[in-house]
Motif scaffolding. Structure first.
Motif, mmCIF file in Angstrom:
data_model
loop_
_atom_site.group_PDB
_atom_site.id
_atom_site.type_symbol
_atom_site.label_atom_id
_atom_site.label_comp_id
_atom_site.label_asym_id
_atom_site.label_seq_id
_atom_site.Cartn_x
_atom_site.Cartn_y
_atom_site.Cartn_z
ATOM 1 N N LYS A 140 -4.874 -16.490 0.526
ATOM 2 C CA LYS A 140 -4.099 -16.702 -0.694
ATOM 3 C C LYS A 140 -4.718 -17.794 -1.557
ATOM 4 N N LYS A 141 -5.619 -18.592 -0.958
ATOM 5 C CA LYS A 141 -6.288 -19.661 -1.691
ATOM 6 C C LYS A 141 -7.711 -19.245 -2.052
ATOM 7 N N LYS A 142 -8.095 -19.482 -3.307
ATOM 8 C CA LYS A 142 -9.407 -19.060 -3.791
ATOM 9 C C LYS A 142 -10.547 -19.655 -2.982
ATOM 10 N N LYS A 143 -10.440 -20.923 -2.615
ATOM 11 C CA LYS A 143 -11.524 -21.610 -1.927
ATOM 12 C C LYS A 143 -11.753 -21.083 -0.512
ATOM 13 N N SER A 184 -7.992 -7.526 -5.713
ATOM 14 C CA SER A 184 -7.166 -8.649 -5.299
ATOM 15 C C SER A 184 -5.717 -8.195 -5.255
ATOM 16 N N ASP A 185 -5.110 -8.316 -4.083
ATOM 17 C CA ASP A 185 -3.704 -7.959 -3.910
ATOM 18 C C ASP A 185 -2.810 -8.910 -4.702
ATOM 19 N N LYS A 186 -3.041 -10.192 -4.560
ATOM 20 C CA LYS A 186 -2.215 -11.208 -5.204
ATOM 21 C C LYS A 186 -2.316 -11.173 -6.725
ATOM 22 N N ALA A 210 0.388 -3.418 -4.284
ATOM 23 C CA ALA A 210 -0.104 -4.143 -3.111
ATOM 24 C C ALA A 210 -1.472 -3.565 -2.755
ATOM 25 N N TRP A 211 -2.462 -3.827 -3.606
ATOM 26 C CA TRP A 211 -3.758 -3.158 -3.527
ATOM 27 C C TRP A 211 -4.567 -3.636 -2.333
ATOM 28 N N ALA A 225 -5.913 2.169 -2.742
ATOM 29 C CA ALA A 225 -4.938 2.277 -1.656
ATOM 30 C C ALA A 225 -3.926 1.150 -1.796
ATOM 31 N N ASP A 226 -2.655 1.512 -1.738
ATOM 32 C CA ASP A 226 -1.555 0.570 -1.906
ATOM 33 C C ASP A 226 -0.821 0.424 -0.574
ATOM 34 N N ASP A 227 -0.684 -0.808 -0.102
ATOM 35 C CA ASP A 227 -0.029 -1.055 1.180
ATOM 36 C C ASP A 227 1.434 -0.607 1.187
ATOM 37 N N ASP A 228 2.016 -0.409 0.002
ATOM 38 C CA ASP A 228 3.384 0.089 -0.081
ATOM 39 C C ASP A 228 3.459 1.600 0.162
ATOM 40 N N GLY A 229 2.288 2.244 0.347
ATOM 41 C CA GLY A 229 2.289 3.648 0.754
ATOM 42 C C GLY A 229 1.811 4.651 -0.270
ATOM 43 N N ARG A 230 0.919 4.221 -1.181
ATOM 44 C CA ARG A 230 0.438 5.151 -2.206
ATOM 45 C C ARG A 230 -1.089 5.186 -2.235
ATOM 46 N N ILE A 231 -1.634 6.355 -2.606
ATOM 47 C CA ILE A 231 -3.030 6.465 -3.005
ATOM 48 C C ILE A 231 -3.001 6.834 -4.482
ATOM 49 N N VAL A 232 -3.583 5.968 -5.303
ATOM 50 C CA VAL A 232 -3.484 6.115 -6.758
ATOM 51 C C VAL A 232 -4.868 6.419 -7.330
ATOM 52 N N LYS A 233 -4.897 7.413 -8.224
ATOM 53 C CA LYS A 233 -6.153 7.888 -8.791
ATOM 54 C C LYS A 233 -6.245 7.524 -10.274
ATOM 55 N N TYR A 234 -7.420 7.027 -10.688
ATOM 56 C CA TYR A 234 -7.690 6.669 -12.076
ATOM 57 C C TYR A 234 -9.012 7.299 -12.513
ATOM 58 N N LYS A 235 -9.192 7.461 -13.799
ATOM 59 C CA LYS A 235 -10.502 7.743 -14.354
ATOM 60 C C LYS A 235 -11.205 6.407 -14.601
#
Length: 241
Positions: A140-143, A184-186, A210-211, A225-235
């Protein structure tokens, strides 16, 4: 509409008006996705120790249960699948025989132990280029968020480089068209990283999710892929890539 903003160490940030993707499949706790060039399909890993073979339009073709593994990323190759295990390292699975092999990692880097695994976070993404595997350490921390570059052969596998990208919660990784891509999920960001120049060259703001995985196919499509249960498609064009 697309706009560009100049930021230090980043060439540009892009965003499309309401860049919504299409949900093509629902897979519980989807934690990684990869494109299989050999048969033009996708494979999706999940936290419950299974992976799914799916059509590019989303139809589930096969489900394979591997056991009690926390799978956090996947690379599809012609004869094997390579998985990132959150608190262990790598798992290789022969796609013909089903034989499984855990690959432990020597986490010593420049004489010191690299904090690749701990109680709160571990490996969350994987990409492969030749004999090198890139493993995203989530934090959760960048460093404390980085990518470990692992040389697979000769045995034993060892860390040969570390990419300090300063992006929090990198949970998905892939290599495509000469660049390393991470999500990045966050931050709900897609990041394009130039391995030669060793810097981020593009950031794309994503819709909220929740990527935890990213893949590109041969038809200019991007899959998340989304941890909430989806596969999402984009161009690609829709995301400004």
């Amino acid at each position: 509409m697309k706009y560009y903003v100049w930021l230090p160490f980043v060439l540009w940030v892009s965003a499309c008006a309401d860049p919504k993707g299409k949900v093509i499949a629902k897979i519980p706790e989807a934690s990684g996705v990869s494109y299989c060039t050999s048969d033009d399909t996708l494979v999706v890993a999940n936290d419950e120790g299974a992976y799914y073979k799916i059509h590019r339009k989303g139809k589930i073709l096969q489900k394979i249960k591997l056991g009690k593994y926390d799978l956090e990323g996947i690379v599809c190759e012609e004869s094997q699948m390579i998985f990132a295990l959150e608190n262990k390292g790598l798992l290789m699975v022969d796609t013909l025989t089903g034989e499984k092999k855990e690959i432990p990692l020597d986490t010593i880097y420049h004489g010191k132990k690299l904090p690749l695994f701990n109680k709160k976070s571990g490996i969350e993404g994987i990409a492969k280029v030749g004999n090198r595997v890139y493993l995203a350490k989530q934090s959760k921390k960048k460093k404390k968020s980085f990518i470990a570059v692992v040389r697979l052969m000769p045995y034993p596998s060892r860390i040969i480089d570390v990419i300090e990208h300063h992006v929090a919660d990198t949970a998905g990784l892939t290599f495509y068209d000469g660049y390393l891509y991470m999500v990045s999920d966050k931050e709900d960001l897609l990041i394009k990283y130039d391995l030669q120049k060793k810097k981020i060259v593009q950031k794309v703001k994503l819709e909220k999710g929740a990527w935890e995985g990213i893949a590109f196919d041969a038809k200019d499509n991007v899959y998340l892929a989304d941890d909430d249960g989806r596969i999402v498609k984009y161009k690609k064009k829709r995301l400004g890539l």
